[in-house]
Design an enzyme around this catalytic site. Structure first.
Site, PDB file in Angstrom:
ATOM      1  N   CYS A 134       0.849  -1.189   0.000  1.00  0.00           N
ATOM      2  CA  CYS A 134       0.000   0.000   0.000  1.00  0.00           C
ATOM      3  C   CYS A 134       0.887   1.242   0.000  1.00  0.00           C
ATOM      4  O   CYS A 134       1.785   1.373   0.832  1.00  0.00           O
ATOM      5  CB  CYS A 134      -0.896  -0.021   1.226  1.00  0.00           C
ATOM      6  SG  CYS A 134      -1.742   1.533   1.550  1.00  0.00           S
ATOM      7  N   GLU A 135       0.640   2.157  -0.936  1.00  0.00           N
ATOM      8  CA  GLU A 135       1.509   3.328  -1.037  1.00  0.00           C
ATOM      9  C   GLU A 135       1.266   4.341   0.080  1.00  0.00           C
ATOM     10  O   GLU A 135       2.055   5.263   0.260  1.00  0.00           O
ATOM     11  CB  GLU A 135       1.309   4.018  -2.388  1.00  0.00           C
ATOM     12  CG  GLU A 135      -0.040   4.650  -2.597  1.00  0.00           C
ATOM     13  CD  GLU A 135      -0.163   5.321  -3.963  1.00  0.00           C
ATOM     14  OE1 GLU A 135      -0.923   6.287  -4.072  1.00  0.00           O
ATOM     15  OE2 GLU A 135       0.509   4.872  -4.918  1.00  0.00           O
ATOM     16  N   HIS A 136       0.209   4.162   0.847  1.00  0.00           N
ATOM     17  CA  HIS A 136      -0.089   5.122   1.907  1.00  0.00           C
ATOM     18  C   HIS A 136       0.681   4.842   3.197  1.00  0.00           C
ATOM     19  O   HIS A 136       1.046   5.768   3.922  1.00  0.00           O
ATOM     20  CB  HIS A 136      -1.592   5.122   2.204  1.00  0.00           C
ATOM     21  CG  HIS A 136      -2.419   5.502   1.016  1.00  0.00           C
ATOM     22  ND1 HIS A 136      -3.638   4.915   0.725  1.00  0.00           N
ATOM     23  CD2 HIS A 136      -2.183   6.389   0.017  1.00  0.00           C
ATOM     24  CE1 HIS A 136      -4.118   5.441  -0.394  1.00  0.00           C
ATOM     25  NE2 HIS A 136      -3.266   6.328  -0.840  1.00  0.00           N
ATOM     26  N   HIS A 137       0.901   3.552   3.503  1.00  0.00           N
ATOM     27  CA  HIS A 137       1.573   3.197   4.752  1.00  0.00           C
ATOM     28  C   HIS A 137       2.746   2.239   4.558  1.00  0.00           C
ATOM     29  O   HIS A 137       3.408   1.862   5.528  1.00  0.00           O
ATOM     30  CB  HIS A 137       0.573   2.564   5.734  1.00  0.00           C
ATOM     31  CG  HIS A 137      -0.579   3.446   6.080  1.00  0.00           C
ATOM     32  ND1 HIS A 137      -1.809   3.325   5.480  1.00  0.00           N
ATOM     33  CD2 HIS A 137      -0.684   4.491   6.946  1.00  0.00           C
ATOM     34  CE1 HIS A 137      -2.631   4.240   5.962  1.00  0.00           C
ATOM     35  NE2 HIS A 137      -1.982   4.960   6.846  1.00  0.00           N
ATOM     36  N   GLN A 175      -5.256  -0.551  -4.587  1.00  0.00           N
ATOM     37  CA  GLN A 175      -5.873  -1.697  -5.268  1.00  0.00           C
ATOM     38  C   GLN A 175      -6.666  -1.269  -6.497  1.00  0.00           C
ATOM     39  O   GLN A 175      -6.690  -1.980  -7.513  1.00  0.00           O
ATOM     40  CB  GLN A 175      -6.773  -2.455  -4.292  1.00  0.00           C
ATOM     41  CG  GLN A 175      -7.372  -3.730  -4.872  1.00  0.00           C
ATOM     42  CD  GLN A 175      -8.137  -4.528  -3.837  1.00  0.00           C
ATOM     43  OE1 GLN A 175      -7.772  -4.545  -2.670  1.00  0.00           O
ATOM     44  NE2 GLN A 175      -9.211  -5.180  -4.254  1.00  0.00           N
ATOM     45  N   HIS A 203      -6.017  -5.896   3.393  1.00  0.00           N
ATOM     46  CA  HIS A 203      -5.053  -4.808   3.540  1.00  0.00           C
ATOM     47  C   HIS A 203      -4.575  -4.718   4.985  1.00  0.00           C
ATOM     48  O   HIS A 203      -5.372  -4.522   5.895  1.00  0.00           O
ATOM     49  CB  HIS A 203      -5.701  -3.480   3.129  1.00  0.00           C
ATOM     50  CG  HIS A 203      -5.969  -3.390   1.657  1.00  0.00           C
ATOM     51  ND1 HIS A 203      -5.293  -2.514   0.838  1.00  0.00           N
ATOM     52  CD2 HIS A 203      -6.835  -4.062   0.855  1.00  0.00           C
ATOM     53  CE1 HIS A 203      -5.730  -2.648  -0.409  1.00  0.00           C
ATOM     54  NE2 HIS A 203      -6.671  -3.588  -0.416  1.00  0.00           N
ATOM     55  N   CYS A 205      -3.050  -2.387   6.318  1.00  0.00           N
ATOM     56  CA  CYS A 205      -3.260  -1.057   6.892  1.00  0.00           C
ATOM     57  C   CYS A 205      -4.609  -0.974   7.602  1.00  0.00           C
ATOM     58  O   CYS A 205      -4.813  -0.102   8.451  1.00  0.00           O
ATOM     59  CB  CYS A 205      -3.160   0.021   5.812  1.00  0.00           C
ATOM     60  SG  CYS A 205      -4.312  -0.178   4.440  1.00  0.00           S
TER      61      CYS A 205
END
Length: 244
Positions: A134-137, A175, A203, A205
């Site tokens: 996941c590019e956020h976390h 995703q 996920h 996250c």
């Protein structure tokens, strides 16, 4: 190009209408920031300036290693203690492997695997394992990918569909974008009558942090061509991937 993306969470389905690859309400700045990564951007034009993927990877390793050392120190760890002496290097190599898709193109793997074939019935490869970050976390999400296409006089080696999944999943991802990139690559390469992609993933996250909903799954879909326009074709695909 028009497609529909649907996200399903804990039984609730959220629909998003997308035209020409652009979700309603998304600004040009956001679009530009999410343009397809150029897998040849490590190669400069001109004689004697081409940098291979392996050389590029090796040259970036020291800076990634140093960054992990900084992170560990910032967390209050002692990077000189026995258990962590080689951790920054191991982590750097692991991150390079987990994002190796940035240096790969679907065109490179499909050049010798597309064949002329007079077949116009649905082809499905389901339950392709997928692992991404996941590019956020920068934590994992993982699950299954189901792919179908209806050939238009061209078929592709079945293992190459899994390789396309691998290329795009080995990048920092969301995703929804991953689903679209897989479908678009197959559509561009084969020019089929239709392409369908469904991704089901958990996920970390959501599981390990934040809301900590350990049983939640996210389902995204992209339907192109006949799968988008013909409900019967779409329903056939969805029925077949549900079978055990």
């Amino acid at each position: 190009m028009e497609y529909h993306s649907k996200t399903q969470m804990n039984g609730n389905t959220l629909g998003k209408h997308v035209t020409n690859g652009v979700p309603n309400g998304v600004t040009n700045d956001v679009i530009n920031s999410r343009k397809e990564f150029n897998c040849h951007q490590g190669k400069e034009s001109g004689p004697h300036k081409e940098i291979g993927a392996e050389e590029s990877t090796a040259s970036s390793l020291p800076s990634i290693q140093a960054a992990y050392s900084t992170i560990l120190t910032g967390l209050g760890e002692d990077v000189d203690r026995e258990g962590l002496l080689r951790t920054p290097m191991r982590a750097a190599k692991a991150m390079q492997f987990l994002t190796k898709g940035y240096k790969e193109c679907y065109q490179d793997i499909l050049n010798d695997a597309i064949f002329d074939e007079n077949h116009d019935e649905m082809v499905i490869v389901k339950d392709i394992d997928v692992f991404s970050l996941c590019e956020h976390h920068l934590v994992p999400f993982f699950g299954k990918v189901h792919i179908a296409y209806i050939p238009n006089k061209k078929v592709v080696g079945l293992s190459k569909l899994a390789r396309i999944v691998e290329i795009y999943s080995r990048r920092l991802q969301v995703q929804e974008r991953l689903s679209k990139q897989i479908a678009t690559a197959i559509n561009d390469a084969l020019k089929p009558a239709g392409v369908a992609v469904v991704v089901e993933a958990s996920h970390m996250c959501m599981v390990m942090r934040g809301v900590q909903k350990i049983n939640s799954k996210t389902v995204t879909s992209v339907m192109l061509g006949t799968f988008h326009d013909d409900p019967k074709t779409r329903d056939e695909f969805l029925t077949l991937i549900r079978r055990s």
